[in-house]
Every structure is written in structure tokens, then in C-alpha cells.
Design an enzyme around this catalytic site. Structure first.
Site, short mmCIF file in Angstrom:
data_model
loop_
_atom_site.label_atom_id
_atom_site.label_comp_id
_atom_site.label_asym_id
_atom_site.label_seq_id
_atom_site.Cartn_x
_atom_site.Cartn_y
_atom_site.Cartn_z
N ARG A 1 0.87 -1.18 0.00
CA ARG A 1 0.00 0.00 0.00
C ARG A 1 0.91 1.23 0.00
O ARG A 1 1.85 1.30 0.77
CB ARG A 1 -0.87 -0.03 1.26
CG ARG A 1 -1.99 0.98 1.29
CD ARG A 1 -2.63 1.02 2.67
NE ARG A 1 -3.65 0.01 2.87
CZ ARG A 1 -4.22 -0.24 4.06
NH1 ARG A 1 -3.82 0.40 5.15
NH2 ARG A 1 -5.16 -1.15 4.17
N SER B 1 -12.14 -4.85 -1.17
CA SER B 1 -12.57 -4.54 0.20
C SER B 1 -14.08 -4.43 0.24
O SER B 1 -14.67 -3.71 -0.58
CB SER B 1 -11.98 -3.19 0.65
OG SER B 1 -10.60 -3.25 0.73
N LYS C 1 -5.83 2.94 9.40
CA LYS C 1 -6.63 3.35 8.25
C LYS C 1 -7.81 4.20 8.72
O LYS C 1 -8.46 3.87 9.71
CB LYS C 1 -7.14 2.13 7.47
CG LYS C 1 -7.43 2.47 6.02
CD LYS C 1 -7.75 1.25 5.19
CE LYS C 1 -8.08 1.68 3.77
NZ LYS C 1 -8.69 0.61 2.98
#
Lengths: 214, 214
Positions: free
Chosen positions: B49, B118, B147
Site C-alpha cells: 500500500r 474490500s 486506516k
């Protein structure tokens, strides 16, 4: 403006009046309608820049813009994102010095898509050409408010770059109807603008006026 | 950990211990060395990421990580960016609800690459499966600091999602060695973690400990 059904051959594209889209200068006016006005005014290439926001937002915006450019026969260049360009079947991508390398983008896009590269020196320009760029943008020629962290390039250096390359060269950065003649005078193939079209009250007329400058 | 030269067949991948990389929790420790420690500890999938920074920085980092995962035979999944995944020949991409649609990513990546999505509801999960996702991540199961803007998903809903799908399901969000047993108890195929491995003093041991939880 090409006819609606004419397919783009990247060898035949005119970089004469290259619009880089920036929603920020529109003062709240509709994005697609503003781009349509610029197209009707005579821009020859449209680059879609979308640095903020999600990939999905960029994709959905690019889909809409592609419909518009397809309708009017104007080539669409996507800033930075090779995946978005592939996803909407844009005519190409424009890569800054902080984006994917030209060689990598070429591998992903194949030989027929347009790849443009931002450059500010003779060396960068020659490298971009050697790596397979189809055109280069050179700037910033004048101070600009629509992009940060730009390096400055003199008109003299622009001329040297143009004379050093075979591929089309487009000047960019703070261009206005007042200074565009001096830019075209270097022999470049076109000018790239943001505010000189999109920040004007009559967008279509502003674009039309710029097409008449020689 | 698969042998070095074994090619990944996406049908055979284990989602048992899925590490999502996040440089922010490393406290200044070397990124590649930390990932290598996690791999040696037994993670089965690595997601890269890289939400901040340029495309070029993401690309160069992904190239280095791909060398590492290739060496150890761990599949590499790139977050969000289909072009980066293609550029470094990663095993796949992971798409959030704000990234490219699964169907579009599939068109760009072809049938052999892994696409994860997701999801936080049964409907989203079923849609992702119908659109061709190879696995889904479901969360956030517990509060998480790594997050923002996550939706919360109960373990009961996770169990319902798992029972509603055929593709592998991975739980994510605030997972620790203490709560992972309750997650695995829902029947999911694996757990995705960030801090439970990368924020620990001994990264390799932390990963190893998580592989032993049933």
C-alpha cells in the site's frame, strides 16, 4: 476538430492548442460543459488531470470526458495514470518526471497510444524522445499559479530543445494570449494552457482567440 | 512459504496470514528488511500500500518489493494501482470501494492475475464475487489506527459473508494475536494485519506467532 468518426492516428495529431484541464480555475462552472466550450473553440488536444481524489472518481470522470472527446474527435490524454488511460481507452497519457517512466508506460500501453512527457532541460527532452515519447511538454515558460514546484525554462532553452528533437514540442506554463506569440516564435508545435482558456469568462471565445495567434 | 521457483497459481494461494504493508508503523526501521522479516516469519501474502507520494516512487518501491517476494515465493498484491501491478508484474491488485471497479481491473489484468476487493456488507461481498474478484477483505472488524474512514463489521456479519460466498474471505481491521482466534472461528480463510506484525519489536517472531493461532 476532426470529424466524429475519424480514428486518431497518433502521427497526425496537432498539438497546436493543447488544453490541460483543471477544475480549480473554473470558479464553480460545470466541468464537462466548460470542456465542451473549449473543444468548440478549437482546442486540438485535451489532457485530463485529476491529482486529488480516488481512482474511482478519476475513472468515472475520465469516462465522461472520453465520451465528449470521442463525440468531437479530439484526442484525450490522461495525466499520470496509465491504468485510467487503459480503462477508458484514452488516446494516451502524459507523464511528469515523478510519474511512471516512459519505457514502462510504453510497455503497458503498446505502440499505438500517445505518450507525452514533461521535461525542462535538453537532456530530459532527449531522454524522453529516446525512450519513446511521442511528444514533450516543456516548461514552465512563465510563472504559473495552476501548478506547484515547476522549474523555469527560458524561451531560448525552449528553442534549443525544439531544435534538438524530432518529436513535437509543446510549450507550457503561464501562457496567455499576450505571451503565446513569443512561444510560437521559437518554432514549437503548440502551446499548452489551463487558465488562458478555462479561467476566462467566455471559454469558447477564449479558445477560438488562441487558435488565431501565429 | 513456497519454494523460490514455484510459479504462483492463483487457485492455490493461501490467504492465511496476509500482511498489508504500512511504513508508518515501522518507527523508522528499514522497509524492505521489515518485510523480509515478516516473510521469514511466515506471512502467506503481501499487499503493498502506498497512498502518499508519486507514481514513480510507488513504482520503484514496488519493483524492490517484487524482487523480495519473488525471491521468497510470496505473492505480491498491489493496493489500488492496476498500472503499478502491471508494471512490476505483481500477482494482483487489491481494490477498495473507491478504487477502479473489479470488472475494469479484470479487463486490464486478464484472467490470471489476482483481484481482491474490500467489502463491508453481504451485498458488496456478493457483488465483488459476481464481478470476478478472487478474494475479498472484510472489515474493519475492530477499531484500527492504520486506516481512516473504515466502516465497522461485526464478527457475526463476517460469518454470514463467509457463508454467502465461494471465494476466499479475509478478515481485516485492528487484528491482534488476542482477537485473531475469534476471527478465524467464523470460518474465514485468513486474517490481514498491519500493526500486529509491523509494529512489533521482533517482526519475524510476531509473524511466526500469528501463524500458530488456530
Amino acid at each position: 476538430m476532426k470529424s466524429r468518426n475519424e480514428r486518431h492516428n497518433k502521427q497526425n495529431i496537432s498539438y497546436r492548442l493543447y488544453l490541460v484541464s483543471d477544475e480549480g480555475v473554473l470558479g464553480g462552472r460545470d466541468f464537462l460543459k466548460s470542456l465542451e466550450a473549449a473543444i468548440l473553440g478549437g482546442i486540438t488536444v485535451l489532457q485530463l488531470r485529476h491529482k486529488e481524489g480516488s481512482s474511482q472518481a478519476f475513472y468515472h470522470r475520465a469516462l465522461k470526458v472520453k465520451k465528449l472527446t470521442e463525440y468531437y474527435g479530439v484526442p484525450l490524454i490522461i495525466n499520470d495514470r496509465v491504468d485510467i488511460a487503459l480503462a477508458v481507452n484514452a488516446e494516451g497519457v502524459h507523464l511528469g518526471q515523478q510519474d511512471l517512466p516512459v519505457t514502462v508506460a510504453r510497455r503497458l500501453l503498446g505502440p499505438d497510444k500517445i505518450i507525452g512527457a514533461s521535461t525542462a532541460t535538453v537532456q530530459e527532452a532527449k531522454e524522453a524522445e529516446a525512450e519513446g515519447a511521442d511528444y514533450i511538454g516543456v516548461g514552465a515558460l512563465f510563472p504559473t499559479a495552476t501548478k506547484n514546484n515547476t522549474r523555469s525554462v527560458s524561451l531560448e532553452r525552449l528553442r534549443i530543445i525544439k531544435n534538438s528533437l524530432c518529436i513535437p514540442v509543446v510549450g507550457i506554463g503561464g501562457l496567455t494570449k499576450e505571451n503565446i506569440p513569443s512561444v510560437l516564435n521559437t518554432g514549437v508545435d503548440g502551446v499548452a494552457v489551463v487558465s488562458a482558456i478555462l479561467a476566462q469568462e467566455d471559454i469558447q471565445q477564449a479558445a477560438k482567440d488562441l487558435t488565431k495567434i501565429h
